[in-house]
Design an enzyme around this catalytic site. Structure first.
Site, PDB file in Angstrom:
ATOM      1  N   HIS A  87       0.778  -1.260  -0.130  1.00 26.31           N
ATOM      2  CA  HIS A  87      -0.008   0.101   0.154  1.00 26.31           C
ATOM      3  C   HIS A  87       0.822   1.465  -0.028  1.00 26.31           C
ATOM      4  O   HIS A  87       0.592   2.147  -0.931  1.00 26.31           O
ATOM      5  CB  HIS A  87      -0.967  -0.071   1.065  1.00 26.31           C
ATOM      6  CG  HIS A  87      -1.995   1.332   1.477  1.00 26.31           C
ATOM      7  ND1 HIS A  87      -3.053   1.044   1.050  1.00 26.31           N
ATOM      8  CD2 HIS A  87      -1.570   2.478   1.756  1.00 26.31           C
ATOM      9  CE1 HIS A  87      -3.668   2.353   1.375  1.00 26.31           C
ATOM     10  NE2 HIS A  87      -2.833   3.118   1.578  1.00 26.31           N
ATOM     11  N   GLU A  88       1.763   1.500   1.046  1.00 23.67           N
ATOM     12  CA  GLU A  88       2.521   2.412   1.261  1.00 23.67           C
ATOM     13  C   GLU A  88       3.287   2.723  -0.077  1.00 23.67           C
ATOM     14  O   GLU A  88       3.769   3.775  -0.583  1.00 23.67           O
ATOM     15  CB  GLU A  88       3.584   2.430   2.351  1.00 23.67           C
ATOM     16  CG  GLU A  88       2.752   2.512   3.582  1.00 23.67           C
ATOM     17  CD  GLU A  88       1.560   3.654   3.457  1.00 23.67           C
ATOM     18  OE1 GLU A  88       1.707   4.687   2.971  1.00 23.67           O
ATOM     19  OE2 GLU A  88       0.369   3.494   4.344  1.00 23.67           O
ATOM     20  N   HIS A 110       1.567   4.347  -2.815  1.00 22.23           N
ATOM     21  CA  HIS A 110       1.854   5.900  -2.793  1.00 22.23           C
ATOM     22  C   HIS A 110       3.061   6.411  -3.006  1.00 22.23           C
ATOM     23  O   HIS A 110       3.488   7.469  -3.756  1.00 22.23           O
ATOM     24  CB  HIS A 110       1.744   6.179  -1.300  1.00 22.23           C
ATOM     25  CG  HIS A 110       0.291   6.291  -0.814  1.00 22.23           C
ATOM     26  ND1 HIS A 110      -0.872   6.986  -1.411  1.00 22.23           N
ATOM     27  CD2 HIS A 110      -0.389   5.577   0.156  1.00 22.23           C
ATOM     28  CE1 HIS A 110      -2.138   6.773  -0.573  1.00 22.23           C
ATOM     29  NE2 HIS A 110      -1.733   5.785   0.204  1.00 22.23           N
ATOM     30  N   HIS A 170       3.497   6.586  -6.835  1.00 20.17           N
ATOM     31  CA  HIS A 170       2.785   7.854  -7.448  1.00 20.17           C
ATOM     32  C   HIS A 170       3.610   9.078  -7.239  1.00 20.17           C
ATOM     33  O   HIS A 170       3.714   9.812  -8.154  1.00 20.17           O
ATOM     34  CB  HIS A 170       1.462   8.065  -6.547  1.00 20.17           C
ATOM     35  CG  HIS A 170       0.347   8.767  -6.932  1.00 20.17           C
ATOM     36  ND1 HIS A 170      -0.958   9.072  -6.429  1.00 20.17           N
ATOM     37  CD2 HIS A 170       0.336   9.135  -8.493  1.00 20.17           C
ATOM     38  CE1 HIS A 170      -1.680   9.610  -7.157  1.00 20.17           C
ATOM     39  NE2 HIS A 170      -1.123   9.879  -8.416  1.00 20.17           N
TER      40      HIS A 170
HETATM   41 ZN   LIG Z   1      -2.980   5.041   1.891  1.00 25.09          ZN
END
Ligand SMILES: [Zn+2]
Length: 696
Positions: A478-479, A482, A485
């Site tokens: 998940h991290e 980010h 991105h």
């Molecule tokens: Zn998040």
């Protein structure tokens, strides 16, 4: 030279000391204030080069230096760093508050937006200016002078009410405790929960065990306590916190009901002043979703598709509770407990067993392989000054060219804030050549990835690698989403580069997208190796993990829709003071959406702090919204896998990079999604991923 003011490269963690903070930040504040004063003056033309660019450059120095201080405060929270950070926090906060209220700045941006130059600017630059104008407008900059004092009054009362709401809730949560003197009454509770309850009682100099309404106590009681009366008492106390009839001595000191009415009335008034029909429109103005009607349709569509599965979940639970647990009637305080029993009976496996398959080196290697295969890049170890010897540093390269770098700080420490998060150290942008105003090179981005995972045990030859739970692995992916991105952006303008300027309800797309790979059989084969035997994850365990993941997903989906729809209707169709009460609306939404109806005395709005005490008003839907986007985006990889045999498909990865990650906030998220998927988002993939596939 103060190393916090050295912007020539990576943060100098080997040289930066707490004593550097105050002089560096004060100098940057002075520099920024003086510059802004000059820029808003009549002598400065309202052009990109004369006005916006110098603003951005000075603002970047400020946010980079303060970002390093904030980062060190989060990962190395020793007294000296805490003091340095807290010492400057008020001055920095008031600087940013000033910036948002500076009407001369607003006027300058407005002049630029009306100048001939505006149409010649790139789409990214126009978007930066439009975002600035929007934020100023939403904070009341365009109101007539005689309306401004009232607007300010509303803002102040709203923030006081929000704070009071949270205080009431906390006081009410703290006010109730169950003292238990007979251990038999705690049957079913996990040992660590019992130990914590014992400790809580000791702290009060009491014998026995103390159970409270805080999450780590009430949660396990409702999930596991065999004692039905105990569950019923605690459920009732929990569900009536800050209600009109449930003060500490039956008094109404902590009643959040009147606060809710007042908050809604003020939000509606604010919306009208800003020229909107209701507060939901204000909330959606900077978001990806366009209108309240669109969000309502989205939620109702999801509800109708999840409903048959939720009804099946309900029947299954009722039958099980009746037959196996001897419960004729399934009360609100029985549902979590009965669900845990059912889950245990159907899909039992131990998290401890799963953990043995995820040793850290294998997981990290697996993660990098996913990134390298999807995006045709290389992730390689790199060197940089760090804040702790356990921190690692990596570079991402494509065809030998540097794309970005990141720090990986995996382990929990006493001085580190909890949870996991991605933060930016440096953001990609086009550098200007100081000599001639010509374009210089590209400043490549740098990210911090922070987790709180267990560290390896032992040292030297006896060192055993840490093993991660499957949840830890999902968190890491998940991290990393980010992080990608931020790191894979190709935008040249800082305020819309990477995650900057991305709509709030779209920002979780890449992160939740990456989580999907942690559920992919072939990916898991490549990133698991049993700590003792080296075997990869067995199919039988994998199948149980998937079944447990989708357990009661129909019920869970409807619960999220219920909260989201209540929040949305409350801030759009509901008219404060016009007859219908907030509780009437709750009942109406439940009749429409829920399959289980809680007791009539349940007062959940009085503790719905996301929307009354936090920033989620008319935004609760975004949890499901982002899940739909990420699941639908991931489906493109599943489609590719039907041809290529793996979701790690480089051609689809290239497109995902180009249309979504690369463009960051430089264009609307819906445009990016549509460019990637060739159509508008659909909830079907999310439903299928949660085990709610509609039969063809
Ligand atoms: Zn998040």
């Amino acid at each position: 030279m103060n190393p916090l003011l050295d912007f020539s490269g990576l943060p100098r963690f080997d040289a930066i000391l707490p004593d550097h903070v105050t002089p560096a930040i004060r100098q940057l504040l002075t520099e920024n204030r003086a510059l802004i004063e000059r820029l808003v003056g009549a002598a400065t033309p309202a052009s990109w080069d004369d006005f916006v660019q110098p603003m951005l450059d000075a603002g970047e120095r400020m946010s980079r230096a303060w970002g390093i201080v904030g980062h060190l405060h989060s990962v190395n929270d020793v007294p000296s760093w805490r003091e340095a950070y807290n010492g400057m926090l008020p001055e920095v906060s008031s600087f940013y508050a000033e910036l948002g209220q500076n009407l001369a700045l607003f006027a300058k941006y407005k002049a630029l937006s009306e100048a001939a130059e505006f149409k010649t600017l790139s789409a990214a630059r126009r978007r930066i200016i439009e975002n600035e104008l929007r934020d100023f407008r939403l904070s009341g900059a365009e109101l007539p002078e005689d309306k401004k004092p009232r607007f300010k009054e509303i803002q102040e009362e709203l923030s006081a009410l929000g704070a009071k709401f949270s205080e009431n809730l906390l006081d009410a949560t703290n006010a109730h405790a169950e003292m238990v003197d007979n251990e038999a009454e705690l049957a079913g509770l996990p040992d660590d929960v019992k130990a914590a309850a014992r400790q809580a009682a000791e702290k009060d100099n009491q014998p026995g065990w103390k159970l409270t309404l805080h999450g780590p106590s009430i949660g396990p009681v409702l999930d596991f306590a065999e004692n039905r009366d105990l569950r019923a008492r605690m459920y009732r106390a929990y569900a009536t916190r800050a209600a009109e009839f449930a003060g500490p001595t039956g008094s109404v000191d902590w009643d959040n009901g009147p606060l809710i009415d007042r908050l809604l009335a003020l939000r509606a008034e604010e919306a009208l002043m800003l020229g909107y029909a209701n507060f939901a429109e204000v909330s959606l103005a900077p978001k990806m979703a366009d209108t309240p009607a669109q969000v309502a349709k989205f939620l109702r569509d999801l509800a109708s598709k999840a409903r048959p599965f939720a009804e099946k979940d309900r029947t299954e639970l009722s039958v099980f509770a009746n037959k196996e647990l001897g419960l004729a009637e399934l009360e609100a305080w029985d549902r979590s407990w009965a669900s845990e029993k059912l889950k245990q009976a159907r899909y039992s496996f131990s998290d401890k067993d799963v953990k043995q398959y995820f040793p850290e080196p294998k997981v990290i290697q697996g993660l990098f392989r996913v990134i390298e295969t999807l995006f045709a890049v290389k992730v390689a170890p790199d060197t940089a000054p760090v804040w702790n010897p356990d921190v690692r540093f990596y570079r991402i390269e494509r065809d030998g060219a540097l794309v970005g770098q990141f720090y990986l700080d995996l382990y929990a420490r006493d001085t580190k804030r909890g949870g996991a998060w991605m933060d930016e150290a440096i953001t990609r942008r086009q550098l200007l050549n100081p000599a001639g105003g010509q374009k210089g090179g590209i400043q490549t981005p740098v990210a911090y990835l922070n987790c709180n995972f267990p560290a390896p045990v032992g040292a030297g030859e006896n060192m055993r690698p840490a093993t991660f739970s499957h949840d830890d692995v999902i968190t890491l992916f998940h991290e990393c989403g980010h992080g990608l991105h931020h790191l894979l952006t190709q935008v040249d303008e800082l305020p819309v580069s990477g995650i900057h300027g991305v709509e709030w309800d779209a920002v979780e797309l890449p992160s939740q997208f990456m989580e999907n790979f942690c559920w992919e059989w072939d990916v898991l084969q490549g990133m698991t190796a049993h700590a003792d035997t080296g075997e990869s994850l067995p199919r039988i365990l994998y199948d149980k993990m998937i079944a447990a993941k989708n357990f009661q997903s129909g019920l869970q989906t409807l619960r999220q829709v219920e909260l989201g729809l209540f929040d949305l209707l409350l801030h759009s169709e509901f008219v404060p003071g016009a007859g219908q009460s907030v509780l009437d609306l709750v009942a109406q939404v439940r009749r429409e959406v829920a399959v289980f109806t809680p007791p009539e005395w349940n007062r959940f709005p009085n503790s719905f702090s996301h929307i009354f005490g936090g920033g989620y008003a008319a935004g609760y839907y975004s949890y499901k919204w982002a899940e739909v986007l990420s699941a639908d985006a991931y489906e493109a990889f599943e489609e590719a896998s039907r041809k290529t045999g793996s979701t790690l498909d480089a051609a689809t990865g290239e497109r995902f990079w180009r249309e979504i990650l690369a463009v960051g906030g430089s264009r609307p998220a819906l445009d990016s999604f549509t460019a990637f998927r060739g159509r508008a988002p659909s909830p079907d993939a999310l439903l299928r991923h949660s085990g709610m596939a509609v039969a063809a």
